[in-house]
Enzyme design. Sequence first.
Site, PDB file in Angstrom:
ATOM      1  N   GLU A 191      -8.607 -11.502  -7.039  1.00 50.71           N
ATOM      2  CA  GLU A 191      -7.551 -11.442  -6.038  1.00 50.71           C
ATOM      3  C   GLU A 191      -7.137 -12.793  -5.477  1.00 50.71           C
ATOM      4  O   GLU A 191      -5.948 -13.015  -5.255  1.00 50.71           O
ATOM      5  CB  GLU A 191      -7.941 -10.479  -4.910  1.00 50.71           C
ATOM      6  CG  GLU A 191      -8.000  -9.051  -5.396  1.00 50.71           C
ATOM      7  CD  GLU A 191      -8.135  -8.028  -4.288  1.00 50.71           C
ATOM      8  OE1 GLU A 191      -8.224  -8.407  -3.109  1.00 50.71           O
ATOM      9  OE2 GLU A 191      -8.155  -6.832  -4.623  1.00 50.71           O
TER      10      GLU A 191
ATOM     11  N   GLU B 260     -14.095  -9.254  -7.546  1.00 49.12           N
ATOM     12  CA  GLU B 260     -12.887  -8.991  -6.761  1.00 49.12           C
ATOM     13  C   GLU B 260     -12.347 -10.262  -6.114  1.00 49.12           C
ATOM     14  O   GLU B 260     -11.143 -10.479  -6.063  1.00 49.12           O
ATOM     15  CB  GLU B 260     -13.153  -7.927  -5.695  1.00 49.12           C
ATOM     16  CG  GLU B 260     -13.272  -6.531  -6.232  1.00 49.12           C
ATOM     17  CD  GLU B 260     -11.996  -5.989  -6.871  1.00 49.12           C
ATOM     18  OE1 GLU B 260     -10.881  -6.458  -6.528  1.00 49.12           O
ATOM     19  OE2 GLU B 260     -12.109  -5.089  -7.711  1.00 49.12           O
TER      20      GLU B 260
ATOM     21  N   GLU C 245      -1.390  -6.045  -7.045  1.00 46.80           N
ATOM     22  CA  GLU C 245      -2.043  -7.363  -7.043  1.00 46.80           C
ATOM     23  C   GLU C 245      -1.156  -8.432  -7.663  1.00 46.80           C
ATOM     24  O   GLU C 245      -1.145  -9.569  -7.211  1.00 46.80           O
ATOM     25  CB  GLU C 245      -3.391  -7.301  -7.773  1.00 46.80           C
ATOM     26  CG  GLU C 245      -4.474  -6.628  -6.968  1.00 46.80           C
ATOM     27  CD  GLU C 245      -5.845  -6.706  -7.623  1.00 46.80           C
ATOM     28  OE1 GLU C 245      -6.050  -7.551  -8.525  1.00 46.80           O
ATOM     29  OE2 GLU C 245      -6.711  -5.919  -7.229  1.00 46.80           O
TER      30      GLU C 245
ATOM     31  N   ARG D 224       0.853  -1.180   0.000  1.00 45.09           N
ATOM     32  CA  ARG D 224       0.000   0.000   0.000  1.00 45.09           C
ATOM     33  C   ARG D 224       0.891   1.233   0.000  1.00 45.09           C
ATOM     34  O   ARG D 224       1.588   1.511   0.979  1.00 45.09           O
ATOM     35  CB  ARG D 224      -0.942  -0.005   1.208  1.00 45.09           C
ATOM     36  CG  ARG D 224      -2.006  -1.073   1.138  1.00 45.09           C
ATOM     37  CD  ARG D 224      -2.847  -0.923  -0.109  1.00 45.09           C
ATOM     38  NE  ARG D 224      -4.060  -1.733  -0.059  1.00 45.09           N
ATOM     39  CZ  ARG D 224      -4.991  -1.695  -0.986  1.00 45.09           C
ATOM     40  NH1 ARG D 224      -4.851  -0.921  -2.049  1.00 45.09           N
ATOM     41  NH2 ARG D 224      -6.055  -2.455  -0.882  1.00 45.09           N
TER      42      ARG D 224
ATOM     43  N   ALA E 161     -10.645  -6.974  -1.645  1.00 50.18           N
ATOM     44  CA  ALA E 161     -11.491  -5.790  -1.795  1.00 50.18           C
ATOM     45  C   ALA E 161     -11.138  -5.060  -3.085  1.00 50.18           C
ATOM     46  O   ALA E 161     -10.063  -5.262  -3.651  1.00 50.18           O
ATOM     47  CB  ALA E 161     -11.298  -4.855  -0.601  1.00 50.18           C
TER      48      ALA E 161
END
Length: 176
Positions: free
Chosen positions: A94, A90, A139, A61, A73
């Site tokens: 993911e 999602e 990702e 992040r 998410a």
Amino acid sequence: MDGFRTIGTRTIAEEAFLRFDRVTIATPNGGTATRVVVAHPGAVAVVPILDDDVFLFEQHRAAFGRSLLEIPAGKLDVPGEDRREAARRELAEEIGFLPGRLEHLTDLITAPGFCDEVITIYRATDLEKVASQPVGAEEHHATIVRIPFSEALDRVHAGEITDAKTVVGLLLAAGR
């Protein structure tokens, strides 16, 4: 209601999926106030449970300069897609699962002091394996973590999992 009302909105900037508005409000005592509000398209998050385990997603992040452990998410970025379909998408992107059952847990208001983002959080069960389809640099370099649900809760209580949507999602799912 509470005596406040919006009397004017002016967009001051747009960047990627965010819009920054200067909002003028009338106050209950007849005055006015100006606030900057970040307009966000909204998001979904999913607590995916298989047997006694939960799947989490560890990804970098940029805002924090490190990886965080989170429930899967993503933002509502497909025009016309409803929140349940976004949650299914999602989850597949993911962690490579589709839910057989998707249970609504809450609509989380993330930062009401300056942003209108709402994250709809679901609990997913009866998971079916599919090919994951990561999108974006973070990702593609993320790690899927499968841990016992009880361990995830212990990590929340120990302050090791601190992402708000993940904390809320895990705690609400634990009560179901």
